[in-house]
Enzyme design. Structure first.
Site, PDB file in Angstrom:
ATOM      1  N   HIS A 112      -3.324  -5.774   1.043  1.00  0.00           N
ATOM      2  CA  HIS A 112      -2.650  -5.974   2.328  1.00  0.00           C
ATOM      3  C   HIS A 112      -2.580  -7.448   2.716  1.00  0.00           C
ATOM      4  O   HIS A 112      -3.486  -7.958   3.390  1.00  0.00           O
ATOM      5  CB  HIS A 112      -3.406  -5.223   3.432  1.00  0.00           C
ATOM      6  CG  HIS A 112      -3.259  -3.747   3.395  1.00  0.00           C
ATOM      7  ND1 HIS A 112      -2.304  -3.079   4.143  1.00  0.00           N
ATOM      8  CD2 HIS A 112      -3.936  -2.794   2.718  1.00  0.00           C
ATOM      9  CE1 HIS A 112      -2.412  -1.780   3.933  1.00  0.00           C
ATOM     10  NE2 HIS A 112      -3.395  -1.575   3.060  1.00  0.00           N
ATOM     11  N   CYS A 131       0.841  -1.192   0.000  1.00  0.00           N
ATOM     12  CA  CYS A 131       0.000   0.000   0.000  1.00  0.00           C
ATOM     13  C   CYS A 131       0.888   1.259   0.000  1.00  0.00           C
ATOM     14  O   CYS A 131       1.542   1.545  -0.981  1.00  0.00           O
ATOM     15  CB  CYS A 131      -0.984  -0.042   1.165  1.00  0.00           C
ATOM     16  SG  CYS A 131      -2.413   1.058   0.960  1.00  0.00           S
ATOM     17  N   GLU A 142      -0.805  -8.771   4.985  1.00  0.00           N
ATOM     18  CA  GLU A 142      -0.679  -8.883   6.448  1.00  0.00           C
ATOM     19  C   GLU A 142      -2.028  -8.840   7.145  1.00  0.00           C
ATOM     20  O   GLU A 142      -2.126  -9.201   8.336  1.00  0.00           O
ATOM     21  CB  GLU A 142       0.248  -7.784   6.989  1.00  0.00           C
ATOM     22  CG  GLU A 142      -0.349  -6.405   7.131  1.00  0.00           C
ATOM     23  CD  GLU A 142      -0.477  -5.615   5.834  1.00  0.00           C
ATOM     24  OE1 GLU A 142      -0.902  -4.442   5.890  1.00  0.00           O
ATOM     25  OE2 GLU A 142      -0.153  -6.176   4.754  1.00  0.00           O
TER      26      GLU A 142
END
Length: 225
Positions: free
Chosen positions: A197, A89, A199
């Site tokens: 994302h 990002c 994560e």
């Protein structure tokens, strides 16, 4: 030897803890936390992560000021030595602004902030970051961005496609990105920038685990090296 990673924090980062937690859960070792104003990275790093957020409030352009932080000179040198670097990002924006990756991230075509889970197609399953995925597989990863519209000139896009450097592609047009590009690799294959994302997709309680294999791919390759 233990896997040794670092997560860089800029003023305005807000996904650095998420990134650190993901690396620790999958790699088994807590990553080092590095402040943007530090001049040097810790020695003998195996992996560097640039997290999401709004570094410097996205002033000028998203990632532009962070790309000129003191630590980025060390990140660039490390990437040039072959150290794997993941930018997610805002981290992807920093990588393009620092010219570790080509192109730019523009305002979303809808001119609105986009926050939802999207389907991605794995375009390159042979890279350091993607070896645990299947070529052409569809995975679900969250996005949360206002400036995720990937842009590059036609020659650069053709080169990325021809060299197999498009790592992920949006299954549907979600933000106006040219050729629905969601993530790209550098020429050496050790730098990955992506808007979604991973994560945020490592726990089933959070809605999905498709991001786990990205970290597992990199950690497995580095531990075996």
């Amino acid at each position: 030897m233990p896997f040794r990673a670092a997560v860089i924090t800029f003023p305005g980062s807000n996904c650095d803890r998420d990134m650190a937690v993901a690396i620790e859960k999958i790699g088994g070792t807590s990553p080092l936390r590095v402040w943007h104003g530090d001049a040097d990275l810790p020695e003998k790093l195996d992996f560097i992560a640039l997290p999401g957020g709004f570094s410097y409030g996205d002033y000028l352009r998203s990632g532009a000021m962070a790309a000129n932080s003191p630590i980025m000179r060390s990140v660039i040198r490390a990437a040039e030595r072959g150290v794997p670097v993941l930018g997610v990002c805002n981290g992807f924006q920093v990588l393009t602004e620092s010219q570790l990756l080509p192109g730019a991230l523009l305002r979303n075509a809808q001119q609105t902030f986009l926050c939802r889970t999207v389907d991605l197609t794995v375009e390159n399953a042979q890279s350091l970051f993607t070896s645990r995925y299947e070529q052409g597989e569809t995975i679900a990863i969250p996005v949360a961005h206002h400036d995720g519209n990937y842009f590059a000139d036609s020659a650069t896009l053709d080169r990325l496609e021809g060299d197999g450097r498009v790592a992920f592609r949006y299954a549907d047009d979600c933000n106006g990105s040219q050729r629905r590009i969601a993530g790209i690799l550098n020429a050496a294959g050790n730098v990955l920038g992506m808007m979604p994302h991973p994560e945020r997709a490592i726990e089933s309680a959070h809605g999905g685990v498709d991001g786990r294999r990205l970290f597992a791919s990199a950690i497995e390759a580095l531990v075996e090296a």
